[in-house]
Design a protein around this motif. Structure first.
Motif, short mmCIF file in Angstrom:
data_model
loop_
_atom_site.label_atom_id
_atom_site.label_comp_id
_atom_site.label_asym_id
_atom_site.label_seq_id
_atom_site.Cartn_x
_atom_site.Cartn_y
_atom_site.Cartn_z
N ILE A 1 0.87 -1.18 0.00
CA ILE A 1 0.00 0.00 0.00
C ILE A 1 0.90 1.23 0.00
O ILE A 1 1.88 1.29 0.73
CB ILE A 1 -0.89 0.01 1.26
CG1 ILE A 1 -1.70 -1.29 1.35
CG2 ILE A 1 -1.80 1.22 1.29
CD1 ILE A 1 -2.45 -1.47 2.64
N GLY A 2 0.58 2.21 -0.78
CA GLY A 2 1.38 3.43 -0.82
C GLY A 2 1.21 4.23 0.47
O GLY A 2 0.19 4.11 1.16
N GLY B 1 0.73 7.48 0.87
CA GLY B 1 -0.38 8.43 0.80
C GLY B 1 -1.72 7.73 0.97
O GLY B 1 -2.62 8.20 1.67
N GLU B 2 -1.82 6.55 0.33
CA GLU B 2 -3.05 5.76 0.42
C GLU B 2 -3.32 5.35 1.87
O GLU B 2 -4.45 5.41 2.36
CB GLU B 2 -2.87 4.52 -0.46
CG GLU B 2 -4.15 3.97 -1.02
CD GLU B 2 -3.85 2.83 -2.00
OE1 GLU B 2 -4.78 2.10 -2.31
OE2 GLU B 2 -2.67 2.68 -2.42
N ALA B 3 -2.24 4.96 2.54
CA ALA B 3 -2.36 4.54 3.94
C ALA B 3 -2.80 5.71 4.81
O ALA B 3 -3.67 5.56 5.67
CB ALA B 3 -1.02 4.00 4.43
N ASN B 4 -2.23 6.89 4.58
CA ASN B 4 -2.61 8.06 5.39
C ASN B 4 -4.07 8.42 5.16
O ASN B 4 -4.79 8.76 6.11
CB ASN B 4 -1.71 9.25 5.01
CG ASN B 4 -0.38 9.17 5.75
OD1 ASN B 4 -0.33 8.67 6.87
ND2 ASN B 4 0.68 9.62 5.10
N THR B 5 -4.52 8.32 3.92
CA THR B 5 -5.93 8.61 3.63
C THR B 5 -6.82 7.64 4.38
O THR B 5 -7.82 8.03 5.00
CB THR B 5 -6.17 8.47 2.11
OG1 THR B 5 -5.16 9.21 1.43
CG2 THR B 5 -7.54 9.00 1.73
N PHE B 6 -6.42 6.37 4.36
CA PHE B 6 -7.22 5.36 5.05
C PHE B 6 -7.28 5.65 6.55
O PHE B 6 -8.32 5.56 7.18
CB PHE B 6 -6.61 3.98 4.79
CG PHE B 6 -7.31 2.86 5.53
CD1 PHE B 6 -8.44 2.26 4.99
CD2 PHE B 6 -6.85 2.43 6.77
CE1 PHE B 6 -9.09 1.25 5.68
CE2 PHE B 6 -7.50 1.42 7.46
CZ PHE B 6 -8.62 0.83 6.91
N LYS C 1 -8.22 -3.37 -2.39
CA LYS C 1 -7.45 -2.80 -3.49
C LYS C 1 -7.46 -3.81 -4.62
O LYS C 1 -7.26 -5.01 -4.40
CB LYS C 1 -6.01 -2.56 -3.03
CG LYS C 1 -5.18 -1.77 -4.01
CD LYS C 1 -3.80 -1.54 -3.43
CE LYS C 1 -2.92 -0.83 -4.43
NZ LYS C 1 -1.55 -0.70 -3.93
N LEU D 1 -7.67 -3.18 3.38
CA LEU D 1 -7.86 -2.16 2.35
C LEU D 1 -8.19 -2.90 1.06
O LEU D 1 -7.38 -3.70 0.57
CB LEU D 1 -6.57 -1.34 2.19
CG LEU D 1 -6.67 -0.12 1.30
CD1 LEU D 1 -7.63 0.91 1.90
CD2 LEU D 1 -5.30 0.50 1.12
#
Lengths: 401, 300
Positions: free
Chosen positions: A100-101, A103-108, A188, A186
C-alpha cells in the motif's frame, strides 16, 4: 545457573572475581612489613605505643576500596553484564502493508481511524525492521513471517495492522499473531498475477496415490498441470520445476543434468544416494532427506512410497505439497506477498506471558568509562601519597672519607 | 662557579682535593691578595708533593737544580681555630635525598675546606673529634702539611656511640687551655643537656664556640608516609631502639616538637652570644662556609 546466563553474557569470566584477593593480599602484606629506616631525630617522634592490635587491619582503606572496585569492574567488563529494561505496548502504532502506498495509507487512517489521528499515531511499514512510512517501502516482504516475528514484539502488541484484502495466504509454517492486534483491510484491486504454480513432470510409472493427490491439488490450485515424461528424455530445468522419478536405479544422466541445472528431483528409496552427495533430514523428519546437486535439489524419501505406510494418511496431499514446495525456494520467493489479511485471522495467538517485555541492554560503554575514572582516581590518590623512604645506607657506607 | 652536588660530595674519596676545590670556590678572587701581606717570611724549601699548587713552586730553583721545590713561608698566626667534631652515632645519619651522603662526611669536607681557608690567611688550627669511645686530637699547627694531617685524621673517623659523659670529657679540657676559637660541629641531638653543658663550660672559660648544626632535610620536613619502623642509631635509656609509627599521623606532632626543640636550642646559644647556624647536608658546602664566614666575621 540459568539466572547467571540471564545476568551476564560471558559468565565464564566471573571466576576473575577471585582476583579481588590480590589487592587485599598486597595491602595486608605491606602492612605486615613496615619499611625500616634509620632516623636520628627519633626522640621527637611521639612514643605512644601503637601495637599491631590497635592498628587498622589494612592501610589506605580508600585506596584498597578503589583497587577492589577496579578489579570488580574489570571482571564485570569481561563477563558483560546485561540489564533488562521494561518495554510497554505502544498505543497508536499502525503497521502498513508495504504494497500500500504511504499516501493511500494516510488517507485510510484519516478516514477510518479518526480516533488515532486525535491522539497522535505512528505509521510504520510492516517489515521486520519496521521503518517509518516516510522511508521508501521495503520490497518483497514476507508478510507471513514478518507478522509472526512482530507478534513477539512487546511494543507492537497493540498495533493496528493494515493489509490488502487480496491474494492467497500460504506458508508451511503456522502464523503467529498478537491477540491485541486490530486488523484493517484495504480493498485494493489486485494487480498481481495469481500465485505461481510449479511445472511438474513425472517420469516412470506413477504410484497408485499419485492420481488422488493430483486431483486434490488441482481442486485447490486450478491450473496445476503435470507432464508425463518419457523414460528416455528428461525435461529441461527451464520448463519444468519438479520431476518425480519413479523409474529404476541408477538415475539416468539426463535426470542428473536436470537437477544440476536447477530443477527439483523427487524420488523414493529405490534410488540409492550417490556417494558424493550430502543428504540432510528435512523438518526433523527422518523419512525425508534432501541434498543440493548443482543449482537444484534432490528430495529423497527414505521409505518406499509404494508401501501403505507412506500413503495411507489423510493429509498426504497437504503434506507432500508442503514438503515439495518447501524445497523450491524460487517458487516460495515468487509466491511471497500473494496473500493477505482475509484468511489470517486464524493465526495462533501469542499470549502476553510468552512475550519478552524486557529488552536486554549491555553496559559496556558505562563500565569502560567507570573503569577509566576509577583508574585515574587510584593513580591520583596513590601518587599524591608521600612515598615512604627506605633507608638502606648504614653509617659507614656513605663515609668515603 | 657551580656548587658541588651532594652526590659528588659523597662519591669523592680524596678529601684533600675535595676540600681544596671547595675552598678555592669560596676564596675565589680574595685568596692571593690575602696571601701577599706583611709578616710573610721565608721558612724553608721542601720537595714538591702531589696536590701542591704549582703556583708555590720556586721556578728559579727549578732552573738551577732541575728539581721541583715548593717555597714554604712562615706567617705569624693571628688566630688558633679548634674544630670540635661530634662523632656520635647520630652523625652517621644519611640523607634520604642522597643516601650515600651522611652528616659526618659533610662535616669532614666542611672542616677540611675551612682549614684551607684558614691556612691561606696564616691561621693555625687543631682538631678534636670525639665520642664516648674514641677521641682523636690533632694539635695546633699550620701549613699544608698540618692541613694534610688533619685531612688524614678526618678520613679515619667513624660515627658511633654517644656524646662522652663528664668523666670522659675531663681529660679533654686541657686542649682548651690555650686561647682558641672553638668551632663545634654536631647535630645537637642530646639525651639530656650534655652538649649544652659542654658549650656553657667553654663559654665560662672564655672560649666561646661557634656552633654549626648539621641536619638532613627529612629531619626538618618528615616526608615519610605509611607504616614505618624507625631505627634509632643512638640508643639510650630515654629513647627506644625502634619505634613503629604511622608516619602521616605522626608528622604534625613531630614537626611541632622538632621546631620547638630547635627554637629552644637557638635561644640557648643566643644567651651565650653564639649564633647557631643550622645547615642541611643536602645543601652545598660552599654555601654553608660562606654563610658561616659572614655570620662570624671574626673567623676570617
Amino acid at each position: 545457573m540459568l539466572w547467571i546466563n540471564n545476568l551476564f553474557q560471558s559468565p565464564q569470566w566471573l571466576w576473575l572475581f577471585t582476583a579481588l584477593i590480590i589487592p587485599i593480599a598486597i595491602h595486608l602484606l605491606r602492612r605486615s612489613n613496615p619499611q625500616q629506616i634509620s632516623f636520628a631525630a627519633l626522640q621527637w617522634v611521639q612514643r605512644y605505643s601503637q601495637s599491631r592490635a590497635r592498628r587498622p587491619i589494612v592501610d589506605n582503606k580508600w585506596l584498597l576500596l578503589l583497587r577492589l572496585l577496579i578489579v570488580a569492574l574489570l571482571t564485570s567488563l569481561l563477563a558483560q553484564p546485561l540489564i533488562k529494561r521494561e518495554i510497554y505496548p505502544q498505543e497508536g502504532v499502525i503497521l502498513v502493508d508495504p504494497r500500500i502506498g504511504a499516501g493511500e495509507a494516510n488517507t485510510f487512517i484519516h478516514n477510518s481511524l479518526p480516533q488515532l489521528v486525535g491522539e497522535g499515531y505512528k505509521v510504520l511499514w510492516l517489515s521486520p525492521e519496521t521503518p517509518s512510512v516516510t522511508s521508501p517501502p521495503p520490497q518483497n516482504v514476507d508478510l507471513w513471517k514478518t507478522l509472526s516475528a512482530l507478534s513477539r514484539r512487546a511494543d507492537l502488541r497493540r498495533a493496528h495492522i493494515l493489509l490488502i484484502n487480496n491474494g492467497v495466504p500460504a506458508s508451511h509454517q503456522a502464523l503467529r499473531v498478537s491477540p491485541h492486534w486490530q486488523w484493517h483491510g484495504l480493498d485494493k484491486a489486485s494487480t498481481a498475477p495469481s500465485p505461481v504454480l510449479p511445472s511438474i513432470a513425472l517420469m516412470g510409472k506413477p504410484p497408485s496415490w499419485w492420481a488422488p493427490v493430483l486431483e486434490d491439488w488441482q481442486s485447490k490450485m486450478p491450473g496445476l498441470s503435470v507432464h508425463i515424461q518419457e523414460q528416455e528424455k528428461a525435461p529441461s530445468a527451464e520448463q519444468t520445476d519438479w520431476l518425480i522419478y519413479t523409474g529404476l536405479a541408477p538415475l539416468p544422466q539426463a535426470v542428473l543434468e536436470f537437477v544440476t541445472d536447477g530443477g527439483l528431483l523427487i524420488t523414493d528409496n529405490s534410488i540409492p544416494p550417490t556417494d558424493n552427495l550430502n543428504f540432510v533430514a528435512v523438518d526433523n523428519s527422518q523419512s525425508t532427506q534432501v541434498a543440493s546437486v548443482g543449482r537444484g535439489s534432490w528430495l529423497r524419501y527414505e521409505s518406499d512410497w509404494y508401501s501403505e505406510v507412506f500413503y495411507r494418511r489423510a493429509d498426504l496431499p497437504e503434506r507432500l505439497w508442503q514438503q515439495w514446495s518447501g524445497q523450491d525456494w524460487s517458487l516460495q520467493h515468487e509466491n511471497r506477498g500473494h496473500w493477505s489479511a482475509s484468511k489470517i485471522m486464524a493465526g495462533l495467538p501469542v499470549e502476553d506471558s510468552e512475550v519478552e517485555n524486557r529488552r536486554i541492554e549491555q553496559l559496556q560503554p558505562w563500565l569502560i568509562i567507570a573503569l577509566l575514572l576509577l583508574l585515574a582516581f587510584e593513580r591520583l590518590i596513590a601518587l599524591s601519597r608521600p612515598a615512604a623512604i627506605m633507608a638502606t645506607v648504614s653509617n659507614g657506607e656513605a663515609d668515603h672519607g | 662557579m657551580e656548587y658541588l652536588s651532594p652526590k659528588t660530595l659523597a662519591s669523592c674519596r680524596d678529601l684533600v682535593w675535595l676540600s681544596r676545590h671547595i675552598a678555592e670556590g669560596v676564596m675565589l678572587g680574595v685568596q692571593h691578595s690575602q696571601r701577599r701581606g706583611t709578616g710573610l717570611e721565608f721558612h724553608q724549601y721542601r720537595g714538591y708533593q702531589a696536590g701542591d699548587s704549582i703556583r708555590h713552586i720556586d721556578w728559579k730553583l727549578f732552573a738551577r737544580s732541575d728539581r721541583y721545590y715548593v717555597r714554604e713561608t712562615e706567617q705569624e698566626s693571628r688566630m688558633h681555630v679548634c674544630f670540635v667534631l661530634d662523632t656520635s652515632a647520630s652523625l652517621g645519619q644519611a640523607s634520604f635525598v642522597e643516601p650515600s651522603l651522611n652528616k659526618l662526611h659533610y662535616a669532614k669536607c666542611w672542616i677540611a675546606s675551612l682549614c684551607w681557608l684558614l691556612n691561606a690567611q696564616g691561621d693555625s688550627f687543631s682538631l678534636l673529634a670525639f665520642n664516648s669511645s674514641r677521641t682523636v686530637y690533632v694539635p695546633e699547627g699550620q701549613g699544608e702539611s698540618h692541613q694534610r694531617q688533619i685531612a688524614l685524621q678526618l678520613k679515619q673517623l667513624d660515627a658511633s656511640d654517644h656524646w662522652p659523659d663528664h668523666t670522659q670529657l675531663a681529660p679533654l679540657w686541657q686542649y682548651f687551655e690555650r686561647p682558641c676559637q672553638v668551632v663545634l660541629l654536631s647535630d645537637f641531638f642530646e639525651q639530656g643537656n650534655e652538649i649544652g653543658d659542654f658549650v656553657a663550660r667553654l663559654h665560662a672559660a672564655g672560649r666561646p664556640c661557634l656552633p654549626l648544626q648539621l641536619l638532613i632535610e627529612a629531619e626538618q620536613t618528615f616526608p615519610f608516609g605509611g607504616e614505618l619502623k624507625l631505627l634509632n642509631p643512638e640508643v639510650s635509656a630515654s629513647t627506644p631502639a625502634t619505634l613503629e609509627v604511622d608516619a602521616e599521623r605522626q608528622r604534625q606532632s613531630y614537626l611541632n616538637a622538632f621546631a620547638h626543640a630547635q627554637s629552644e636550642l637557638k635561644a640557648r646559644f643566643a644567651t651565650q652570644e653564639c649564633s647557631l647556624q643550622t645547615d642541611l647536608i643536602e645543601q652545598p658546602v660552599e654555601k654553608s662556609l660562606r654563610q658561616f664566614i659572614q655570620l662570624h666575621g671574626r673567623l676570617c
